[in-house]
Write a protein that holds these residues in place. Structure first.
Motif, short mmCIF file in Angstrom:
data_model
loop_
_atom_site.label_atom_id
_atom_site.label_comp_id
_atom_site.label_asym_id
_atom_site.label_seq_id
_atom_site.Cartn_x
_atom_site.Cartn_y
_atom_site.Cartn_z
N UNK A 116 -7.46 -1.62 0.33
CA UNK A 116 -7.47 -2.19 -1.02
C UNK A 116 -8.53 -1.51 -1.87
N UNK A 117 -9.74 -1.44 -1.36
CA UNK A 117 -10.84 -0.87 -2.14
C UNK A 117 -10.58 0.59 -2.49
N UNK A 118 -10.09 1.34 -1.54
CA UNK A 118 -9.85 2.77 -1.77
C UNK A 118 -8.72 2.99 -2.78
N UNK A 119 -7.64 2.20 -2.67
CA UNK A 119 -6.53 2.39 -3.58
C UNK A 119 -6.90 2.00 -5.01
N UNK A 120 -7.66 0.94 -5.19
CA UNK A 120 -8.08 0.54 -6.53
C UNK A 120 -9.07 1.55 -7.11
N UNK A 121 -9.95 2.06 -6.27
CA UNK A 121 -10.91 3.06 -6.73
C UNK A 121 -10.19 4.32 -7.19
N UNK A 122 -9.10 4.68 -6.51
CA UNK A 122 -8.37 5.90 -6.84
C UNK A 122 -7.76 5.86 -8.23
N UNK A 170 0.81 -1.21 0.00
CA UNK A 170 0.00 0.00 0.00
C UNK A 170 0.85 1.27 0.00
N UNK A 171 2.15 1.12 -0.16
CA UNK A 171 3.07 2.26 -0.08
C UNK A 171 3.63 2.61 -1.45
N UNK A 172 3.78 3.90 -1.76
CA UNK A 172 4.39 4.32 -3.03
C UNK A 172 5.92 4.35 -2.92
N UNK A 173 6.52 3.19 -2.73
CA UNK A 173 7.97 3.14 -2.52
C UNK A 173 8.75 3.33 -3.82
N UNK A 174 8.08 3.08 -4.97
CA UNK A 174 8.69 3.31 -6.27
C UNK A 174 7.68 4.05 -7.13
N UNK A 175 7.92 5.32 -7.39
CA UNK A 175 6.99 6.09 -8.20
C UNK A 175 5.81 6.62 -7.41
#
Length: 474
Positions: free
Chosen positions: A66-72, A29-34
């Motif tokens: 999961x749901x929020x990140x995919x929706x985004x 769930x982390x933006x560690x690359x990009x």
């Protein structure tokens, strides 16, 4: 040619990337690359393929993330299966297979971990298309990564002679450095990526040869699953009764249908700070820095900061990771042992093993900015249209000060509105609720006071998110 049903496995805890990754908010769930998280990047990797909406298998406690990140990113899940307990990859994929078969008797599954990185997306998609005919013909295909170095942190696959999709001679465990060097020199060994392509029915048939009870229980877990809004809660009794086993041990090392397609796609499992340093953008001295970092006379360092200035002087091969409540300083040769730090924190029941200082909830988040004897201060952000549960505390009172946005407050039999710079007091024992009726985030400061300020001091009366009375339930 059949359409592909992607299966994204999102049950990992990511302990080797502590303190950035925590049990309640692991690395996928982390933006560690990009700019995107690893989960989002995995889902976006499907664009351009002839694929159905993905089936995502996730830990129940991560469901809203999961749901929020995919929706985004505009990639809704075709099905979001919630594991009541962790049982490794073989049971998770079995459940996904039965879910896919309920919609398509000829479903071909593309299984992908949610926490890996791939830089050559077009190359990955081309490899999937190349492997698809073999999978449609009954092969259980895995993707082997052409090794770039004698890596001791991965398992290896020895392939039979040939080109393209070829037979598997054997799987081998993580080797020592001398053995890894021999593997790379031979050209016959490939890193085990954990990505697969096969027909759902073929996988279940192969699994049933050695684990018939697992297949039976997986079918029951899906058949008796309960739908909860956008989530499918796998039956707890059936799923918990399954043995914990990986797809490698349960199927790939035993099946005669196993094949491997070697690929070069800029793959990394992002399994350690060393691995992250290898795929991160580096300067001329091999330093990879994120955030406000000042480095003098440093080489091959990885430094990641969130808010504060990080100053590095005269360091070689050092990792520095700074978060709000913990700092890691380690030599790159020892970063695989970060998991031992997490184990120690868990043994001592310290919250840093599980939670960040900022905790995400389905309605928004809170950040514990200060605490002392009999008081705690939180910064709370409530998403537009969201509401906290109707609740009560036995041991604390609360003061709320609105910083921005509009709040609708329920306190016992009163319901009223608060706007910027206004405040209210919630007495101990009062039944209360906080809502954001506006179109922008509601931000407020909460000051708690009382003899006990633990997160388990809560009684929920109503909750739109279906959570239990225990506030540790996200």
């Amino acid at each position: 040619m059949n359409s592909i049903t992607p299966v994204i496995l999102s049950g990992g805890s990511g302990t080797r990337l502590w303190p950035l990754s925590r049990e309640a908010h692991p690395k996928q769930f982390l933006p560690v690359i990009g700019a995107h998280s690893l989960l989002q990047a995995t889902a976006l990797r499907l664009r351009g393929l002839s694929a159905q909406a993905p089936i995502v298998v996730a830990n129940e406690s991560h469901r809203f993330l999961v749901a929020e990140q995919l929706q985004a990113i505009g990639v809704p899940a075709g099905a979001l299966l919630l594991e009541p307990v962790g049982r490794n990859t073989a049971p998770a994929i079995a459940a996904a297979a039965f879910q896919a078969l309920s919609a398509d008797a000829e479903a071909v599954l593309l299984v992908m971990p949610s926490d890996h990185a791939i830089t050559d997306v077009e190359g990955f998609q081309a490899a999937v298309v190349q492997a698809l005919p073999a999978a449609e013909g009954g092969a259980v295909v895995t993707f082997g990564i052409v090794p770039e170095a004698p890596e001791t942190g991965f398992g290896y696959i020895k392939a039979k002679a040939g080109e393209g999709v070829r037979g598997i001679e054997r799987f081998v465990e993580k080797p020592d450095i001398a053995t890894a060097e021999a593997y790379v020199a031979s050209g016959d060994y490939f890193w085990n990526s954990g990505m697969f392509l096969f027909k759902a029915r073929v996988y279940l048939d192969e699994l049933a040869k050695t684990h018939p009870l697992m297949v039976e229980l997986a079918e029951t877990a899906v058949a008796k699953a309960q739908r909860d809004a956008d989530f499918i809660r796998l039956d707890k009794d059936a799923f918990s009764a399954m043995a914990s086993d990986s797809i490698d041990y349960a199927v790939m090392e035993k099946t005669r249908a196993g094949f491997v397609l070697p690929i070069r796609v800029g793959w990394s499992d992002v399994g350690s700070w060393q691995a992250l340093w290898q795929v991160a953008e580096q300067d001329g001295d091999g330093n990879a820095h994120h955030g406000d970092v000042l480095a003098l006379d440093c080489r091959n360092t990885l430094a990641m900061g969130e808010k504060r200035l990080l100053a590095l002087l005269g360091l070689d091969d050092i990792v520095v990771v700074d978060t709000d409540d913990a700092v890691l300083v380690a030599h790159k040769d020892r970063v695989q042992e970060v998991k031992d730090i997490v184990a120690r924190l868990k043994a001592e029941q310290r919250p840093q093993a599980t939670w960040h200082r900022k905790v995400f909830r389905p309605w928004g988040n809170y950040d514990s900015v200060d605490a002392g004897a009999r008081f705690q201060v939180k910064r709370i952000v409530v998403k537009p249209g969201a509401a906290l549960s109707l609740q009560m505390h036995h041991h604390r009172a609360e003061h709320w000060i609105v910083v921005s946005g509009t709040a609708r407050v329920t306190c016992d039999d009163k319901v009223f509105m608060l706007s910027e710079n206004q405040s209210t007091y919630i007495p101990l024992g009062s039944v209360h609720r906080l809502e954001n009726p506006g179109n922008i985030p509601l931000e407020l400061i909460e000051v708690q006071s009382g003899g006990y300020l633990g997160e388990d001091d809560i009684v929920r009366f109503e909750d739109v998110y279906g959570r239990s009375p225990d506030t540790q339930s996200p």
